[in-house]
Design a protein around this motif. Structure first.
Motif, PDB file in Angstrom:
ATOM      1  N   UNK A   1       0.845  -1.194   0.000  1.00 54.84           N
ATOM      2  CA  UNK A   1       0.000   0.000   0.000  1.00 54.84           C
ATOM      3  C   UNK A   1       0.885   1.251   0.000  1.00 54.84           C
TER       4      UNK A   1
ATOM      5  N   UNK B   1       3.899   1.456  -1.109  1.00 57.04           N
ATOM      6  CA  UNK B   1       4.599   1.561  -2.390  1.00 57.04           C
ATOM      7  C   UNK B   1       3.755   2.365  -3.386  1.00 57.04           C
ATOM      8  N   UNK B   2       2.459   2.115  -3.366  1.00 57.04           N
ATOM      9  CA  UNK B   2       1.543   2.904  -4.210  1.00 57.04           C
ATOM     10  C   UNK B   2       1.503   4.357  -3.720  1.00 57.04           C
TER      11      UNK B   2
ATOM     12  N   UNK C   1      -5.968   2.619   2.689  1.00 59.15           N
ATOM     13  CA  UNK C   1      -5.836   2.832   1.244  1.00 59.15           C
ATOM     14  C   UNK C   1      -4.587   3.674   0.980  1.00 59.15           C
ATOM     15  N   UNK C   2      -4.024   3.556  -0.240  1.00 64.27           N
ATOM     16  CA  UNK C   2      -2.790   4.285  -0.548  1.00 64.27           C
ATOM     17  C   UNK C   2      -2.900   5.805  -0.334  1.00 64.27           C
ATOM     18  N   UNK C   3      -3.986   6.436  -0.822  1.00 70.08           N
ATOM     19  CA  UNK C   3      -4.064   7.897  -0.651  1.00 70.08           C
ATOM     20  C   UNK C   3      -4.312   8.286   0.806  1.00 70.08           C
TER      21      UNK C   3
END
Lengths: 367, 184
Positions: free
Chosen positions: A268, A270-271, A345-347
């Protein structure tokens, strides 16, 4: 060309242990890792290599079967998920006391108690700090992909026998349940009885006239001797800390801010690194692959370069303690976690990094 | 190229297997792929969803909250995922059982009557392949020969006789898309 398959993480490690020449699996089903036992049962494991696959009556029985198998110099393993691993702690401590090699897989789910069946990383302390009684450590490998679930089967057995230590693969429900591409390698043959006698002279393979009996016990009532035993154990752990640290650096070279994350949280992050880079934020990721031994020296180095570190874990803040110990106050270290089976989540994690380090800095500058 | 897809519907509609066939076919075409299912108590009779990523590069997070394409097969999933489609992305849905249709204006929305079509084909089982066909028409990421390889790998050998029917369903799905999405 290597054989390629689309596999679940749980299936990949099951195939991995077969190909690593494992002699025996003893386990008891529990979500989210039951596919390990199912795969081993369904894929003619016994016919392929002679490996024993046994569903025990409980987790406690499983770990003690592993104890017995390991004492005879065999490559043996068990797998479970959080509540089941808690049940095994007594047996794990006994194996630590007798320096028996084995492979343990924990596909972590949310706790405490029965908790949930969704992914979590809240068993970090238990795995890394010693879940059972006594002064001991295990080597803890944290796979972040299905390929690593496969690879760490072989690596786990290699490390276990190299150091006569328990190796735990600390995975989670997300890595266990997801499917990715896996490259498979050739079958490693199981050891013959003669090879075991030769390779592992400590193992209880039956007394021969040319040597004393091998005794495997963690009991020594003489505290003077017990202290020596413990000191030798500590020496071994120290040696492992010096020689077996593994980690991955992602976009760290010019990083001003750093995520520290392992397992699915690392994916996650890494994104989040690429989302951050697209916004012009120089952010990197340090992904510990071994949780013990921990990449403390690498973090110490990075602390001289970055302005802040954010430990992202699906826990209330466990690994963050090791990050703080590593950097020893040189740089601010914050934690962000989701609990009980919720995956960030990534964001979401990028926002937290901005909130904690970047926006605050801007405020300071304007004052 | 990276395509991030959510497929969501009821358990039993073939949501997870559609994702698996897509991922397997992508892998056969030498793409990086990931397949991350919702798993747990909600699967038993309730909603099921799977995130599939197909990419030319190493895939970072298999877990996402924004998608290039959403394939939506029931009302709960519509409520949950309509707003998770990236601006300019695609939403494909079967209107059967949908009471509140999507309202967004900054995404491309396609209705595919796959349930009706599969009934006409006499096989409810190929419902998901019709939907998959529509997706492949809009996003031609995977060639037909690799789809066949993906089907061969995903289906157990005893069901390989059903591959032609599945391929036919994919073609019908493709033909149901009236206007074509243009990749910017």
């Amino acid at each position: 060309m290597k054989e390629i398959r689309l596999m679940k993480g749980n299936e990949a490690i099951a195939e991995g242990v077969i190909r690593a020449g494992c002699d025996g699996y003893f386990g008891y089903p529990i979500t989210p890792q039951s596919e390990v036992l199912e795969y081993l049962m369904a894929n003619k494991t016994k016919e392929r290599t002679g490996m024993i696959v046994l569903q025990a009556e409980s987790e406690i029985a499983s770990i003690h079967m592993v104890y017995g198998g390991a004492a005879s110099g065999k490559r043996v393993m068990t797998s479970s998920s959080s509540p089941g691993i808690s049940l095994m702690q007594e047996g794990i401590s006994f194996m630590a006391g007798t320096e028996l090699p084995c492979l343990l897989l924990n596909v972590v789910r949310g706790g405490p108690g029965l908790g949930t069946i969704q992914p979590s990383q809240s068993d970090y302390f238990q795995a890394v700090k010693g879940g059972g009684h006594g002064d001991y450590k295990m080597i803890v490998l944290a796979p972040a992909s299905v390929q690593e679930m496969y690879d760490f089967a072989k690596l786990g057995f290699e490390l276990a026998f190299k150091h006569r230590i328990q190796v735990m693969v600390l995975s989670d429900g997300a890595i266990g349940q997801m499917m990715e591409k896996v490259e498979l390698d050739e079958q490693v043959p199981r050891w013959t009885d003669e090879e075991i006698v030769k390779l592992h002279p400590w193992s209880t393979t039956g007394k021969t006239p040319d040597r004393e009996r091998n005794i495997i016990t963690s009991l020594d009532l003489n505290p003077v001797k017990q202290e020596i035993i413990n000191r030798n154990l500590q020496k071994k752990f120290k040696h492992i800390e010096e020689t077996e640290v593994r980690f991955e650096r992602i976009m760290c070279d010019d990083a001003e801010y750093l995520f520290v994350a392992y397992g699915s949280s690392a994916r996650i992050c890494q994104k989040a690194v690429s989302l951050g880079r697209a916004k012009g934020i120089k952010v990197g990721l340090l992904r510990p692959i071994t949780l013990f031994p921990y990449p403390s020296k690498e973090l110490e180095k990075l602390a001289k370069q970055v302005k802040g570190m954010l430990s992202v874990e699906m826990s209330a803040g466990q690994m963050v303690e090791d990050v703080r110990l590593s950097v020893n106050g040189a740089v601010p270290v914050e934690h962000y976690g989701r609990l009980g089976g919720i995956i960030p989540a990534p964001d979401e994690v990028l926002n937290v990094l901005e909130e904690k380090f970047i926006k605050e800095n801007l405020l300071c500058k304007t004052h | 190229m990276t395509e991030e897809i959510i497929i969501a519907g009821f358990g039993g509609q073939g949501v997870l297997s559609m994702g698996k066939i897509l991922a397997y076919s992508g892998m056969m075409q030498n793409k990086e792929v990931s397949w991350f299912p919702s798993y747990g108590p909600e699967m038993r009779g309730g909603t099921a969803n799977v995130t599939v990523i197909i990419s030319d590069e190493r895939i970072s997070s298999p877990i996402l909250n924004w998608f290039d394409t959403a394939i939506i097969l029931n009302q709960q999933s519509m409520d949950k995922f309509e707003n998770s489609v990236k601006k300019g992305g695609i939403l494909i849905y079967d209107p059967n059982g949908i009471t509140r249709h999507p309202v967004r204006t900054n995404i491309n929305i396609y209705t595919i009557n796959a349930a009706d079509e599969s009934a006409r084909m006499g096989s409810a089982k190929v419902f998901n392949m019709i939907i998959l066909g529509a997706f492949l028409k809009l996003k031609p990421l995977i060639g037909a020969e690799y789809m066949r390889k993906g089907l061969e790998k995903s289906l157990p050998a005893r069901h390989h006789d059903m591959i032609p029917e599945n391929e036919k369903a994919i073609d019908i799905g493709k033909s149901l898309v009236k206007q074509t999405y243009t990749l910017n």
